[in-house]
Design an enzyme around this catalytic site. Structure first.
Site, PDB file in Angstrom:
ATOM      1  CD  GLU A  92      19.313  37.192  42.900  1.00 42.47           C
ATOM      2  OE1 GLU A  92      18.897  37.437  41.755  1.00 42.47           O
ATOM      3  OE2 GLU A  92      19.089  36.120  43.491  1.00 42.47           O
ATOM      4  CG  HIS A 139      17.885  40.269  48.019  1.00 40.24           C
ATOM      5  ND1 HIS A 139      16.716  39.574  48.259  1.00 40.24           N
ATOM      6  CD2 HIS A 139      18.833  39.346  47.740  1.00 40.24           C
ATOM      7  CE1 HIS A 139      16.964  38.273  48.131  1.00 40.24           C
ATOM      8  NE2 HIS A 139      18.240  38.110  47.816  1.00 40.24           N
ATOM      9  CG  HIS A 144      18.870  35.133  51.749  1.00 39.23           C
ATOM     10  ND1 HIS A 144      19.776  34.199  51.293  1.00 39.23           N
ATOM     11  CD2 HIS A 144      18.494  35.851  50.656  1.00 39.23           C
ATOM     12  CE1 HIS A 144      19.944  34.371  49.983  1.00 39.23           C
ATOM     13  NE2 HIS A 144      19.187  35.367  49.580  1.00 39.23           N
ATOM     14  CE1 TYR A 186      -0.966  49.595  64.272  1.00 35.77           C
ATOM     15  CE2 TYR A 186      -0.384  51.141  62.533  1.00 35.77           C
ATOM     16  CZ  TYR A 186      -0.268  50.710  63.838  1.00 35.77           C
ATOM     17  OH  TYR A 186       0.549  51.393  64.704  1.00 35.77           O
ATOM     18  CG  HIS A 229      15.739  33.983  47.002  1.00 39.95           C
ATOM     19  ND1 HIS A 229      16.108  34.186  45.695  1.00 39.95           N
ATOM     20  CD2 HIS A 229      16.668  34.649  47.740  1.00 39.95           C
ATOM     21  CE1 HIS A 229      17.216  34.908  45.644  1.00 39.95           C
ATOM     22  NE2 HIS A 229      17.567  35.207  46.880  1.00 39.95           N
ATOM     23  CE1 TYR A 232       3.353  60.200  62.304  1.00 39.50           C
ATOM     24  CE2 TYR A 232       4.593  58.870  60.730  1.00 39.50           C
ATOM     25  CZ  TYR A 232       4.472  59.449  61.982  1.00 39.50           C
ATOM     26  OH  TYR A 232       5.473  59.293  62.889  1.00 39.50           O
TER      27      TYR A 232
HETATM   28 ZN   LIG Z   1      19.186  36.284  47.660  1.00 36.92          ZN
END
Ligand SMILES: [Zn+2]
Length: 234
Positions: free
Chosen positions: A92, A111, A113, A132, A174, A227
């Site tokens: 990726e 990233h 899963h 929120y 994905h 904040y």
């Molecule tokens: Zn992936």
């Protein structure tokens, strides 16, 4: 092979900054598993790095077990997509490259899963403003990018678009992406998004939760901004 005999691009990191970043990427990749937001060899982690004046990033190698990964296994990918290191970069790497290119505010990308986020993504659902804390991802919702085959330019294009004015998105069928100004921030947000996805999933077992209005989410987004500023002034 001694360092002196390796081609320069294959030598282990020599700047203290890069060494620290490589170690932090390995720690972040392991922390994803410990936090329950990633299993097996899925997912990847990167951090922005300019090396010898060349913009690029360090990213986890493809198909590697995080428990045996070392700092020297992390791959440098230049802005033009040229990789250097003992292994191939994560499949990726394109969306990592394109997010860094499009988003100067981003210094790290996680990233995963993650099971609940991915469950929603498999239904082509993002996370609406049912709570929120969704504003932690930078806007009124967490979008779900349309499906495209893993590792493709099409997936990267969808991800960049879904991340517009946001720090997280889901990827249909994905997983999810969380970005931030540091590895800690990106990991913390990934855990937050997974927590929200789980709460939303649980709420959907009982009914369809009412959503907060755009006006209320704008108030929350504003409060989160001030904040952060208050804490920095402490
Ligand atoms: Zn992936």
């Amino acid at each position: 092979m001694s360092d002196a005999h390796r081609p320069p691009e294959d030598r282990p990191a020599d700047s203290p900054d890069e060494r620290g970043l490589r170690t932090a990427i390995v720690a972040t990749a392991r922390a994803m598993g410990a936090a329950g937001i990633n299993r097996g060899r899925a997912g990847n982690v990167s951090a922005r790095l300019a090396r010898a004046g060349c913009d690029g990033f360090l990213v986890t190698p493809t198909g590697f077990r995080y428990d045996v990964m070392g700092a020297g296994d992390i791959v440098f990918v230049a802005g033009d997509g040229t990789a250097s290191g003992p292994y191939r970069p994560s499949s990726e790497w394109r969306f990592h490259r394109d997010i860094y290119r499009e988003r100067p505010d981003v210094a790290a990308i996680v990233h995963t899963h993650a099971p609940f986020a991915t469950t929603l993504a498999c239904l082509d659902r993002g996370i609406p403003p049912f709570h929120y804390m969704v504003a932690r991802a930078g806007g009124r919702d967490v979008r779900c990018a349309p499906y495209a085959t893993f590792g493709t330019q099409a997936l990267s294009d969808h991800a960049v678009r879904a991340l517009e004015d946001r720090r997280a998105c889901l990827l249909a069928h994905h997983g999810m992406i969380a970005v931030g100004p540091s590895l800690e921030a990106a990991l913390e947000l990934a855990i937050e998004v997974e927590t929200l996805a789980e709460m939303y999933w649980r709420a959907l077992q009982i009914g369809e939760p009412a959503l907060l209005s755009d006006a209320e989410m704008a108030v929350v987004l504003d409060k989160f901004r001030s904040y952060g500023q208050a804490r920095r002034a402490d």
